[in-house]
Design an enzyme around this catalytic site. Structure first.
Site, PDB file in Angstrom:
ATOM      1  N   PRO A 132       6.791  -7.729 -18.752  1.00 21.52           N
ATOM      2  CA  PRO A 132       5.950  -6.564 -18.600  1.00 21.52           C
ATOM      3  C   PRO A 132       6.757  -5.364 -18.149  1.00 21.52           C
ATOM      4  O   PRO A 132       7.298  -5.326 -17.061  1.00 21.52           O
ATOM      5  CB  PRO A 132       4.950  -6.977 -17.521  1.00 21.52           C
ATOM      6  N   GLU A 133       6.815  -4.400 -19.017  1.00 24.20           N
ATOM      7  CA  GLU A 133       7.360  -3.105 -18.655  1.00 24.20           C
ATOM      8  C   GLU A 133       6.149  -2.182 -18.544  1.00 24.20           C
ATOM      9  O   GLU A 133       5.015  -2.657 -18.570  1.00 24.20           O
ATOM     10  CB  GLU A 133       8.386  -2.668 -19.712  1.00 24.20           C
TER      11      GLU A 133
END
Length: 272
Positions: free
Chosen positions: A2-3
């Site tokens: 997850p960015e």
DNA sequence: ACGCCCTCCTGTTGGC
DNA sequence: TGCCAACAGGAGGGCG
């Protein structure tokens, strides 16, 4: 995983379920996350109304009535999903935030690099948040800003993009993608970038993050949004995980290299 | 102050 | 087929 785009997608998926709801109960099944989950957290949040669901960098912020805020970080492999209360627990489900609507916000994270923290008062003053760089989609992330923080830095521009004290929200995928879009080689020293290149990179970072949000993020393996759906930005990646495949702009074979023990992808022809 | 490297953890993949 | 090393989206912390 997850960015920023994946965290933002999660935030948007959670928000309709969480808004104006009350927390019935917080159940922590596994407190050994990146930071140990505080033992008193369940009694601290029980019964309180959710007033705000926000995001700062890669942290989800759940603002509670009375001023406290839950900080949720998804780490490398975390998901936060809205499931019906009573949904059987699966392996690596670490906590449930049960809401008065009968929905549970369920955190699953095989690697346990994620975290569940609590901030009293302004979450921006929390030790892990207070030194974060400006939001990349805000005006504060300007050409002038990136120009200033790249001056005198010998570190590679790719590593700089992944330093959350200088740029937030950009991780391993979007660092490679932004540099491709800006036509800048990842190994260039940050200080060697020209003013115009810095401006181009600011725009590239913004563009790639916005496009990825619009696609619901990038799913490589684990990542799922709050409703369990994958993100569709993977098919729009230009270089990430495309070693040896033809560049989508010029057909030259994409190359991979290692920087700071992380894989970087680039096109040797498009990027200089 | 800066930059490099290690670490936390589990699951998957690729080479032999 | 099986074993084992390498690697995977983050990022704090220690060190020189």
């Amino acid at each position: 995983m997850p960015e920023l785009p994946e965290v933002e997608t999660t935030r948007r998926g959670i928000a309709p379920h969480a808004r104006k709801r009350r927390v019935t109960k917080l159940t922590v099944y596994e407190p050994r996350l990146r930071w140990p989950v505080a033992r008193e957290l369940p009694r601290l949040v029980a019964g309180r109304r959710i007033e705000r669901i926000g995001r700062r960098a890669k942290y989800l912020l759940i603002g509670l009535q009375g001023g406290g805020t839950l900080l949720i970080h998804l780490g490398m492999s975390g998901n936060l999903r809205a499931v019906p209360a009573g949904t059987p627990r699966l392996k690596h489900d670490h906590f449930d935030l049960l809401l008065d609507s009968g929905v549970a916000l369920r955190f699953n994270d095989p690697r346990r690099f994620g975290s569940l923290l609590y901030a009293t008062g302004d979450p921006g003053l929390h030790p892990l948040l207070k030194d974060l760089a400006p939001e990349p989609l805000s005006p504060a992330f300007s050409d002038e800003y990136l120009w200033r923080v790249t001056r005198g830095r010998r570190v590679s521009i790719k590593s700089l993009l992944m330093n959350s004290h200088l740029v937030v929200g950009v991780g391993n995928i979007y660092a490679s993608e932004a540099l491709f879009r800006a036509r800048i080689r990842p190994r260039r020293q940050a200080r060697a970038l020209k003013r115009a290149e810095v401006g181009c990179l600011v725009r590239a970072v913004r563009t790639v993050l916005k496009l990825a949000i619009r696609a619901g993020g990038t799913t490589l393996r684990d990542y799922r949004g709050a409703d369990g759906a994958p993100g569709y930005f993977r098919q729009r990646l230009y270089v990430y995980e495309r070693k040896g495949q033809p560049c989508r702009r010029c057909r030259t074979a994409v190359r991979m290299l290692t920087q700071g023990q992380r894989s970087t992808y680039y096109c040797p022809s498009c990027q200089s």
